[in-house]
Design a protein around this motif. Structure first.
Motif, mmCIF file in Angstrom:
data_model
loop_
_atom_site.group_PDB
_atom_site.id
_atom_site.type_symbol
_atom_site.label_atom_id
_atom_site.label_comp_id
_atom_site.label_asym_id
_atom_site.label_seq_id
_atom_site.Cartn_x
_atom_site.Cartn_y
_atom_site.Cartn_z
ATOM 1 N N PRO A 5 -87.815 19.172 22.637
ATOM 2 C CA PRO A 5 -87.512 19.619 23.772
ATOM 3 C C PRO A 5 -87.745 21.235 23.836
ATOM 4 O O PRO A 5 -87.300 21.923 22.965
ATOM 5 N N ILE A 6 -88.000 22.007 24.959
ATOM 6 C CA ILE A 6 -88.194 23.274 25.442
ATOM 7 C C ILE A 6 -86.978 23.940 26.140
ATOM 8 O O ILE A 6 -86.989 23.184 27.262
ATOM 9 N N ILE A 7 -86.108 24.836 25.791
ATOM 10 C CA ILE A 7 -85.167 25.212 26.721
ATOM 11 C C ILE A 7 -85.454 26.643 27.205
ATOM 12 O O ILE A 7 -85.786 27.292 26.410
ATOM 13 N N VAL A 47 -86.392 21.838 29.571
ATOM 14 C CA VAL A 47 -85.001 22.137 30.180
ATOM 15 C C VAL A 47 -84.763 23.233 30.809
ATOM 16 O O VAL A 47 -85.096 24.247 29.884
ATOM 17 N N VAL A 48 -84.321 23.518 31.787
ATOM 18 C CA VAL A 48 -84.022 25.047 32.349
ATOM 19 C C VAL A 48 -82.552 25.267 32.437
ATOM 20 O O VAL A 48 -81.998 24.345 33.066
ATOM 21 N N VAL A 49 -82.072 26.276 31.873
ATOM 22 C CA VAL A 49 -80.783 26.596 32.030
ATOM 23 C C VAL A 49 -80.465 27.529 33.231
ATOM 24 O O VAL A 49 -80.881 28.839 33.075
ATOM 25 N N LEU A 50 -79.791 27.207 34.370
ATOM 26 C CA LEU A 50 -79.733 28.156 35.316
ATOM 27 C C LEU A 50 -78.118 28.705 35.582
ATOM 28 O O LEU A 50 -77.157 28.012 34.892
ATOM 29 N N GLY A 51 -77.837 29.751 36.220
ATOM 30 C CA GLY A 51 -76.496 30.256 36.358
ATOM 31 C C GLY A 51 -76.448 31.118 37.731
ATOM 32 O O GLY A 51 -76.471 30.657 38.765
ATOM 33 N N SER A 52 -76.757 32.339 37.412
ATOM 34 C CA SER A 52 -76.803 33.250 38.660
ATOM 35 C C SER A 52 -77.996 32.977 39.562
ATOM 36 O O SER A 52 -79.046 32.625 39.108
ATOM 37 N N LYS A 67 -86.097 19.010 33.825
ATOM 38 C CA LYS A 67 -84.556 18.849 34.098
ATOM 39 C C LYS A 67 -83.815 20.259 34.124
ATOM 40 O O LYS A 67 -84.287 21.264 33.427
ATOM 41 N N PHE A 68 -82.940 20.353 34.830
ATOM 42 C CA PHE A 68 -82.103 21.623 34.695
ATOM 43 C C PHE A 68 -80.608 21.510 34.418
ATOM 44 O O PHE A 68 -80.280 20.357 35.013
ATOM 45 N N THR A 69 -79.881 22.276 34.011
ATOM 46 C CA THR A 69 -78.376 22.190 33.860
ATOM 47 C C THR A 69 -77.970 23.589 34.355
ATOM 48 O O THR A 69 -78.382 24.440 34.053
ATOM 49 N N MET A 70 -76.579 23.540 34.657
ATOM 50 C CA MET A 70 -75.849 24.922 35.276
ATOM 51 C C MET A 70 -75.014 25.350 34.085
ATOM 52 O O MET A 70 -74.261 24.600 33.292
ATOM 53 N N ASN A 71 -75.204 26.532 33.717
ATOM 54 C CA ASN A 71 -74.242 27.024 32.874
ATOM 55 C C ASN A 71 -73.151 27.821 33.687
ATOM 56 O O ASN A 71 -73.293 28.968 34.380
ATOM 57 N N GLU A 72 -72.018 27.256 33.774
ATOM 58 C CA GLU A 72 -70.988 27.727 34.572
ATOM 59 C C GLU A 72 -70.308 29.146 34.080
ATOM 60 O O GLU A 72 -69.705 30.019 34.881
ATOM 61 N N ALA A 84 -75.028 25.975 26.094
ATOM 62 C CA ALA A 84 -75.076 24.888 27.355
ATOM 63 C C ALA A 84 -76.427 23.986 27.173
ATOM 64 O O ALA A 84 -76.382 22.902 27.457
ATOM 65 N N GLY A 85 -77.447 24.917 26.950
ATOM 66 C CA GLY A 85 -78.547 24.049 26.946
ATOM 67 C C GLY A 85 -78.782 23.252 25.713
ATOM 68 O O GLY A 85 -79.336 21.889 25.878
ATOM 69 N N ILE A 86 -78.299 23.428 24.556
ATOM 70 C CA ILE A 86 -78.112 22.491 23.351
ATOM 71 C C ILE A 86 -77.441 21.375 23.816
ATOM 72 O O ILE A 86 -77.635 20.211 23.505
ATOM 73 N N LYS A 87 -76.058 21.544 24.308
ATOM 74 C CA LYS A 87 -75.215 20.279 24.720
ATOM 75 C C LYS A 87 -76.044 19.277 25.569
ATOM 76 O O LYS A 87 -75.993 18.170 25.652
#
Length: 196
Positions: A5-7, A47-52, A67-72, A84-87
């Motif tokens: 996968p690519i983050i 996989v995209v890691v989003l936040g701001s 897929k995307f995930t939020m980094n709080e 966050a991306g690895i998890k």
């Protein structure tokens, strides 16, 4: 090799840019759409890691096969986004052999270079495949064997992937890629790259 996968790290606030980098125009689309579409051409899961500014970015991604995930904890630095991306990758793709980490602000990175990283990679040999610019700088995009996932998932603050691959320098394989690693933190850098 679809089990890599690519983050895409895209959680930062772009303070020096003065506006969200993710939503800057790049060609006929936004920068994040451009980056995601380049990553999708590799055939790897993205996989995209989003936040701001996530609420403004998500509508740009909703029709793309990612897929995307939020980094709080995005305000604490890039290390938290990598973790966050690895998890998230470990949950989604428990059998993956490694992960390729890329940044939102390297718009010149090509499909060809990303494919070269994954084609060079040999699973289960503790490899770390890094990109090397013509000036000798080494960094992302970088491909880690899954044996490093535990350490990557514990990164925090401003620690980046470089923290891990410097420690394991004997396992690093650098792939030359000319001048495509230019990144952009300021409006001047953005304009220079856009008009390149």
């Amino acid at each position: 090799m679809n089990n890599i996968p690519i983050i895409l790290l895209a959680a930062g606030a772009s303070r020096r840019m003065g506006q969200p980098k993710q939503l800057l125009p790049w060609g006929e689309q936004t920068l994040i759409e451009h980056q995601v579409n380049i990553l999708l051409t590799t055939g790897h899961p993205v996989v995209v890691v989003l936040g701001s500014c996530a609420e403004g970015i998500i509508p740009k991604l909703k029709d793309l096969p990612i897929k995307f995930t939020m980094n709080e904890n995005w305000e604490k630095g890039m290390g938290t986004s990598i973790a966050a991306g690895i998890k998230f990758v470990e949950q989604l793709y428990p059998n993956c052999k490694g992960v390729l980490i890329t940044l939102i602000d390297q718009p010149l990175v090509t499909t060809t270079h990303l494919n070269k990283l994954s084609e060079t990679f040999e699973p289960e040999k503790q490899e770390i495949i890094v990109s090397q610019s013509e000036s000798g700088w080494q960094g992302v995009p970088v491909l880690f064997d899954r044996c490093y996932f535990d350490e990557l998932s514990k990164l925090n603050g401003k620690q980046g992937a470089k923290t891990v691959f410097r420690y394991y320098s004997q396992h690093v394989n650098a792939i030359q890629c000319g001048d495509i690693l230019e990144d952009m933190d300021t409006p001047e850098q953005y304009n220079a790259l856009k008009n390149n």
